[in-house]
Scaffold this motif. Structure first.
Motif, PDB file in Angstrom:
ATOM      1  N   ASN A  56       0.862  -1.229   0.031  1.00 17.48           N
ATOM      2  CA  ASN A  56      -0.169  -0.093  -0.100  1.00 17.48           C
ATOM      3  C   ASN A  56       0.745   1.378   0.087  1.00 17.48           C
ATOM      4  O   ASN A  56       0.473   2.201  -0.700  1.00 17.48           O
ATOM      5  N   GLU A  59       2.382   1.777  -3.340  1.00 20.27           N
ATOM      6  CA  GLU A  59       1.539   2.312  -4.365  1.00 20.27           C
ATOM      7  C   GLU A  59       0.973   3.822  -4.100  1.00 20.27           C
ATOM      8  O   GLU A  59       0.549   4.386  -5.019  1.00 20.27           O
ATOM      9  N   PHE A  60       1.010   3.999  -2.697  1.00 22.55           N
ATOM     10  CA  PHE A  60       0.842   5.314  -2.497  1.00 22.55           C
ATOM     11  C   PHE A  60       1.906   6.315  -3.333  1.00 22.55           C
ATOM     12  O   PHE A  60       1.471   7.532  -3.503  1.00 22.55           O
ATOM     13  N   GLU A  78      -6.566   2.029  -6.851  1.00 25.91           N
ATOM     14  CA  GLU A  78      -7.748   2.160  -5.781  1.00 25.91           C
ATOM     15  C   GLU A  78      -8.280   0.966  -5.771  1.00 25.91           C
ATOM     16  O   GLU A  78      -8.672   0.225  -4.755  1.00 25.91           O
ATOM     17  N   TRP A  82      -5.618  -1.097  -3.396  1.00 26.71           N
ATOM     18  CA  TRP A  82      -5.806  -0.352  -2.152  1.00 26.71           C
ATOM     19  C   TRP A  82      -7.250  -1.328  -1.605  1.00 26.71           C
ATOM     20  O   TRP A  82      -7.186  -1.515  -0.396  1.00 26.71           O
ATOM     21  N   ASN A  85      -6.613  -4.810  -0.678  1.00 25.00           N
ATOM     22  CA  ASN A  85      -5.488  -4.968   0.650  1.00 25.00           C
ATOM     23  C   ASN A  85      -6.187  -4.452   1.862  1.00 25.00           C
ATOM     24  O   ASN A  85      -5.964  -5.003   2.990  1.00 25.00           O
ATOM     25  N   ASN A  86      -6.993  -3.405   1.614  1.00 30.03           N
ATOM     26  CA  ASN A  86      -7.624  -2.810   2.813  1.00 30.03           C
ATOM     27  C   ASN A  86      -8.564  -3.812   3.495  1.00 30.03           C
ATOM     28  O   ASN A  86      -8.863  -3.874   4.647  1.00 30.03           O
ATOM     29  N   TRP A 117     -11.716   4.803   5.055  1.00 25.86           N
ATOM     30  CA  TRP A 117     -11.315   4.671   3.454  1.00 25.86           C
ATOM     31  C   TRP A 117     -12.129   3.819   2.691  1.00 25.86           C
ATOM     32  O   TRP A 117     -12.539   4.192   1.700  1.00 25.86           O
ATOM     33  N   TYR A 143      -3.803   8.503   7.632  1.00 27.73           N
ATOM     34  CA  TYR A 143      -2.943   7.282   7.691  1.00 27.73           C
ATOM     35  C   TYR A 143      -2.051   7.333   8.839  1.00 27.73           C
ATOM     36  O   TYR A 143      -1.481   8.144   8.835  1.00 27.73           O
TER      37      TYR A 143
END
Length: 164
Positions: A56, A59-60, A78, A82, A85-86, A117, A143
């Motif tokens: 994450n 990728e951010f 997204e 994300w 993963n989230n 999120w 975050y």
């Protein structure tokens, strides 16, 4: 008394030896249980969270890079990175926290951020009421970088302990 000494001394040594053996066995049982607990925490919580958090974070950086990817690439990040993963981070925290002696604030902060999120994600992609990037901070819940530090430190510490 001289006749009893040859009986008392070996008996006393035998009793002390048995007590010492029991104490040593208890120590190693306790140590083995502690190591098994740490191994399970590493396998089911900290190693998976570490990987997901690092991906994450990577990728951010790509999402917000100076030569940032186009809209389709950002949407891919997204939706395909994300979001799953989230969901997985949330699942790990929700289903594996029983392995921890106490719930650390860092993981609660991470869960709070992810819940927000996911709400914004749903608003953008499911309800189509949000137009911008799926972002939970700074107006919402930024975050919690302390969560990453906590997760990475626990994973590193447990690996060291288990590999000794």
């Amino acid at each position: 008394m001289d006749k009893l000494l040859p009986i008392i001394i070996p008996g006393t040594i035998g009793i002390l030896g048995a007590i010492l053996a029991i104490m040593i066995n208890r120590y190693f049982d306790k140590r083995n249980k502690l190591l098994a607990s740490k191994r399970e925490q590493l396998e089911k919580i900290f190693a998976p969270l570490e990987i997901l958090s690092k991906v994450n974070k990577q990728e951010f950086k790509r999402f917000f890079a100076n030569n940032s990817p186009d809209v389709a690439e950002k949407e891919f990040i997204e939706k395909s990175i994300w979001y799953p993963n989230n969901l997985e981070i949330k699942k790990i925290i929700m289903t594996q926290s029983h392995l921890l002696a106490e719930m650390p604030q860092e993981l609660l902060d991470l869960l709070e951020h992810i819940n927000l999120w996911l709400f914004v994600y749903e608003s953008k992609y499911d309800k189509k009421t949000h137009q911008n990037a799926v972002f939970a901070g700074p107006k919402g819940k930024p975050y919690p970088t302390g969560a990453d530090a906590y997760i990475f430190k626990k994973a590193e510490t447990y690996r060291k302990i288990l590999n000794e």
